[in-house]
Design a protein around this motif. Structure first.
Motif, PDB file in Angstrom:
ATOM      1  N   VAL A 155       0.812  -1.184  -0.016  1.00 44.97           N
ATOM      2  CA  VAL A 155      -0.119  -0.079   0.160  1.00 44.97           C
ATOM      3  C   VAL A 155       0.840   1.429   0.073  1.00 44.97           C
ATOM      4  CG1 VAL A 155      -1.812   1.369   1.508  1.00 44.97           C
ATOM      5  CG2 VAL A 155      -1.870  -1.298   1.096  1.00 44.97           C
ATOM      6  N   ARG A 156       2.014   1.313   0.700  1.00 45.61           N
ATOM      7  CA  ARG A 156       2.984   2.504   0.907  1.00 45.61           C
ATOM      8  C   ARG A 156       3.565   2.914  -0.743  1.00 45.61           C
ATOM      9  NH1 ARG A 156       6.629  -1.538   3.256  1.00 45.61           N
ATOM     10  NH2 ARG A 156       8.125  -1.979   1.709  1.00 45.61           N
ATOM     11  N   ASP A 157       3.380   1.604  -1.376  1.00 41.55           N
ATOM     12  CA  ASP A 157       3.983   1.947  -2.978  1.00 41.55           C
ATOM     13  C   ASP A 157       2.934   2.129  -4.041  1.00 41.55           C
ATOM     14  OD1 ASP A 157       6.640   1.408  -1.936  1.00 41.55           O
ATOM     15  OD2 ASP A 157       6.271  -0.590  -2.294  1.00 41.55           O
ATOM     16  N   VAL A 158       1.655   1.803  -3.657  1.00 41.33           N
ATOM     17  CA  VAL A 158       0.636   2.036  -4.508  1.00 41.33           C
ATOM     18  C   VAL A 158      -0.544   2.504  -3.679  1.00 41.33           C
ATOM     19  CG1 VAL A 158      -0.845   0.870  -6.224  1.00 41.33           C
ATOM     20  CG2 VAL A 158       1.329  -0.081  -5.851  1.00 41.33           C
ATOM     21  N   PRO A 159      -0.721   3.800  -3.448  1.00 41.59           N
ATOM     22  CA  PRO A 159      -1.546   4.325  -2.462  1.00 41.59           C
ATOM     23  C   PRO A 159      -2.988   3.874  -2.806  1.00 41.59           C
ATOM     24  CG  PRO A 159      -0.087   6.027  -3.016  1.00 41.59           C
ATOM     25  CD  PRO A 159       0.095   4.627  -4.038  1.00 41.59           C
ATOM     26  N   LEU A 160      -3.510   3.767  -3.921  1.00 41.18           N
ATOM     27  CA  LEU A 160      -4.918   3.227  -4.139  1.00 41.18           C
ATOM     28  C   LEU A 160      -5.154   1.925  -4.097  1.00 41.18           C
ATOM     29  CD1 LEU A 160      -5.492   5.627  -7.502  1.00 41.18           C
ATOM     30  CD2 LEU A 160      -6.062   6.144  -4.982  1.00 41.18           C
ATOM     31  N   LEU A 161      -4.439   1.221  -3.703  1.00 34.82           N
ATOM     32  CA  LEU A 161      -4.230  -0.384  -3.277  1.00 34.82           C
ATOM     33  C   LEU A 161      -4.972  -0.408  -2.017  1.00 34.82           C
ATOM     34  CD1 LEU A 161      -3.877  -2.955  -4.261  1.00 34.82           C
ATOM     35  CD2 LEU A 161      -1.656  -3.186  -3.407  1.00 34.82           C
ATOM     36  N   ARG A 162      -6.020  -0.582  -1.711  1.00 33.16           N
ATOM     37  CA  ARG A 162      -6.732  -0.548  -0.459  1.00 33.16           C
ATOM     38  C   ARG A 162      -7.596  -2.006  -0.596  1.00 33.16           C
ATOM     39  NH1 ARG A 162      -4.340   2.017   3.079  1.00 33.16           N
ATOM     40  NH2 ARG A 162      -3.719   4.215   2.598  1.00 33.16           N
ATOM     41  N   PRO A 163      -7.426  -2.770   0.456  1.00 36.76           N
ATOM     42  CA  PRO A 163      -8.234  -4.157   0.618  1.00 36.76           C
ATOM     43  C   PRO A 163      -9.753  -3.685   0.985  1.00 36.76           C
ATOM     44  CG  PRO A 163      -7.102  -3.803   2.622  1.00 36.76           C
ATOM     45  CD  PRO A 163      -6.544  -2.571   1.586  1.00 36.76           C
ATOM     46  N   PRO A 164     -10.844  -4.300   0.421  1.00 39.69           N
ATOM     47  CA  PRO A 164     -12.060  -4.041   0.860  1.00 39.69           C
ATOM     48  C   PRO A 164     -12.559  -4.338   1.997  1.00 39.69           C
ATOM     49  CG  PRO A 164     -12.047  -6.165  -0.235  1.00 39.69           C
ATOM     50  CD  PRO A 164     -10.379  -5.635  -0.115  1.00 39.69           C
ATOM     51  N   GLY A 165     -13.534  -3.564   2.550  1.00 42.50           N
ATOM     52  CA  GLY A 165     -13.924  -3.510   3.901  1.00 42.50           C
ATOM     53  C   GLY A 165     -12.850  -2.957   5.050  1.00 42.50           C
ATOM     54  N   GLN A 166     -12.915  -3.526   6.317  1.00 44.31           N
ATOM     55  CA  GLN A 166     -11.904  -2.861   7.264  1.00 44.31           C
ATOM     56  C   GLN A 166     -10.728  -3.562   7.620  1.00 44.31           C
ATOM     57  OE1 GLN A 166     -13.000  -0.039   9.082  1.00 44.31           O
ATOM     58  NE2 GLN A 166     -14.810  -0.387   7.517  1.00 44.31           N
ATOM     59  N   SER A 167     -10.349  -4.313   6.475  1.00 47.21           N
ATOM     60  CA  SER A 167      -8.988  -5.229   6.695  1.00 47.21           C
ATOM     61  C   SER A 167      -7.986  -4.074   6.844  1.00 47.21           C
ATOM     62  CB  SER A 167      -8.896  -6.158   5.427  1.00 47.21           C
ATOM     63  OG  SER A 167      -7.638  -6.749   5.249  1.00 47.21           O
ATOM     64  N   GLN A 168      -6.747  -4.658   7.617  1.00 47.88           N
ATOM     65  CA  GLN A 168      -5.605  -3.600   7.765  1.00 47.88           C
ATOM     66  C   GLN A 168      -4.292  -4.335   6.753  1.00 47.88           C
ATOM     67  OE1 GLN A 168      -5.378  -0.849   9.650  1.00 47.88           O
ATOM     68  NE2 GLN A 168      -7.871  -1.123   9.664  1.00 47.88           N
ATOM     69  N   ALA A 169      -4.691  -5.125   5.949  1.00 51.11           N
ATOM     70  CA  ALA A 169      -3.851  -5.849   5.190  1.00 51.11           C
ATOM     71  C   ALA A 169      -3.172  -4.578   4.305  1.00 51.11           C
ATOM     72  CB  ALA A 169      -4.421  -6.578   4.157  1.00 51.11           C
ATOM     73  N   ASP A 170      -1.701  -4.451   4.029  1.00 53.76           N
ATOM     74  CA  ASP A 170      -0.959  -3.716   3.466  1.00 53.76           C
ATOM     75  C   ASP A 170      -0.186  -4.298   2.366  1.00 53.76           C
ATOM     76  OD1 ASP A 170       1.014  -4.880   4.882  1.00 53.76           O
ATOM     77  OD2 ASP A 170       1.932  -3.304   5.527  1.00 53.76           O
ATOM     78  N   LEU A 171      -0.275  -5.507   1.844  1.00 53.18           N
ATOM     79  CA  LEU A 171       0.385  -6.363   0.946  1.00 53.18           C
ATOM     80  C   LEU A 171      -0.506  -7.170   0.247  1.00 53.18           C
ATOM     81  CD1 LEU A 171       3.059  -7.396  -0.163  1.00 53.18           C
ATOM     82  CD2 LEU A 171       3.115  -9.254   1.456  1.00 53.18           C
ATOM     83  N   LEU A 172      -0.447  -7.147  -1.121  1.00 54.68           N
ATOM     84  CA  LEU A 172      -1.173  -7.981  -2.265  1.00 54.68           C
ATOM     85  C   LEU A 172      -0.027  -8.785  -2.779  1.00 54.68           C
ATOM     86  CD1 LEU A 172      -3.200  -8.831  -4.227  1.00 54.68           C
ATOM     87  CD2 LEU A 172      -2.774  -7.042  -5.702  1.00 54.68           C
ATOM     88  N   GLN A 173      -0.139 -10.086  -2.745  1.00 57.37           N
ATOM     89  CA  GLN A 173       0.650 -11.029  -3.571  1.00 57.37           C
ATOM     90  C   GLN A 173       0.210 -11.676  -4.595  1.00 57.37           C
ATOM     91  OE1 GLN A 173       2.103 -13.226   0.269  1.00 57.37           O
ATOM     92  NE2 GLN A 173       4.053 -12.623  -0.125  1.00 57.37           N
ATOM     93  N   VAL A 174       0.665 -11.705  -5.479  1.00 56.88           N
ATOM     94  CA  VAL A 174       0.141 -12.449  -6.826  1.00 56.88           C
ATOM     95  C   VAL A 174       1.064 -13.814  -7.055  1.00 56.88           C
ATOM     96  CG1 VAL A 174      -0.283 -12.429  -9.243  1.00 56.88           C
ATOM     97  CG2 VAL A 174      -0.592 -10.384  -8.051  1.00 56.88           C
ATOM     98  N   LEU A 175       0.306 -14.812  -7.002  1.00 60.25           N
ATOM     99  CA  LEU A 175       1.152 -16.063  -7.321  1.00 60.25           C
ATOM    100  C   LEU A 175       0.709 -16.830  -8.518  1.00 60.25           C
ATOM    101  CD1 LEU A 175       0.812 -17.511  -3.424  1.00 60.25           C
ATOM    102  CD2 LEU A 175       2.726 -16.092  -4.555  1.00 60.25           C
ATOM    103  N   TRP A 176       1.498 -17.627  -9.089  1.00 62.24           N
ATOM    104  CA  TRP A 176       1.297 -18.164 -10.255  1.00 62.24           C
ATOM    105  C   TRP A 176       1.512 -19.823 -10.169  1.00 62.24           C
ATOM    106  CZ3 TRP A 176       5.208 -20.024 -14.101  1.00 62.24           C
ATOM    107  CH2 TRP A 176       4.683 -20.593 -15.059  1.00 62.24           C
ATOM    108  N   CYS A 177       0.747 -20.601 -10.599  1.00 65.91           N
ATOM    109  CA  CYS A 177       0.910 -22.034 -10.598  1.00 65.91           C
ATOM    110  C   CYS A 177       1.658 -22.455 -12.046  1.00 65.91           C
ATOM    111  CB  CYS A 177      -0.305 -22.669 -10.426  1.00 65.91           C
ATOM    112  SG  CYS A 177      -0.015 -24.626 -10.627  1.00 65.91           S
ATOM    113  N   PRO A 178       2.921 -22.998 -11.809  1.00 60.70           N
ATOM    114  CA  PRO A 178       3.533 -23.304 -13.284  1.00 60.70           C
ATOM    115  C   PRO A 178       2.861 -24.472 -14.235  1.00 60.70           C
ATOM    116  CG  PRO A 178       4.712 -23.963 -11.619  1.00 60.70           C
ATOM    117  CD  PRO A 178       3.574 -23.541 -10.893  1.00 60.70           C
TER     118      PRO A 178
END
Length: 60
Positions: A28-51
């Motif tokens: 969130v500190r690097d992408v200020p508009l990246l906010r989780p829905p609701g009241q969550s205090q999460a500050d990280l989005l991880q994208v994982l890929w299955c090979p």
């Protein structure tokens, strides 16, 4: 020709758990508009890929 045939054959399906590969980590500190829905205090989005390719799920 042999290389193309090998690539099109795909990978063998592994026994046991499948490791996911990290593709992106956005804070969130690097992408200020990246906010989780609701009241969550999460500050990280991880994208994982299955090979591995997965069989298609037939539509209902």
């Amino acid at each position: 020709m042999a290389t193309e045939k090998r690539l099109l054959a795909g990978r063998p399906w592994p026994e046991g758990p499948i490791a996911m590969l990290p593709v992106a980590q956005l804070y969130v500190r690097d992408v200020p508009l990246l906010r989780p829905p609701g009241q969550s205090q999460a500050d990280l989005l991880q994208v994982l890929w299955c090979p591995f390719d997965h069989p298609e799920i037939p539509s209902l």
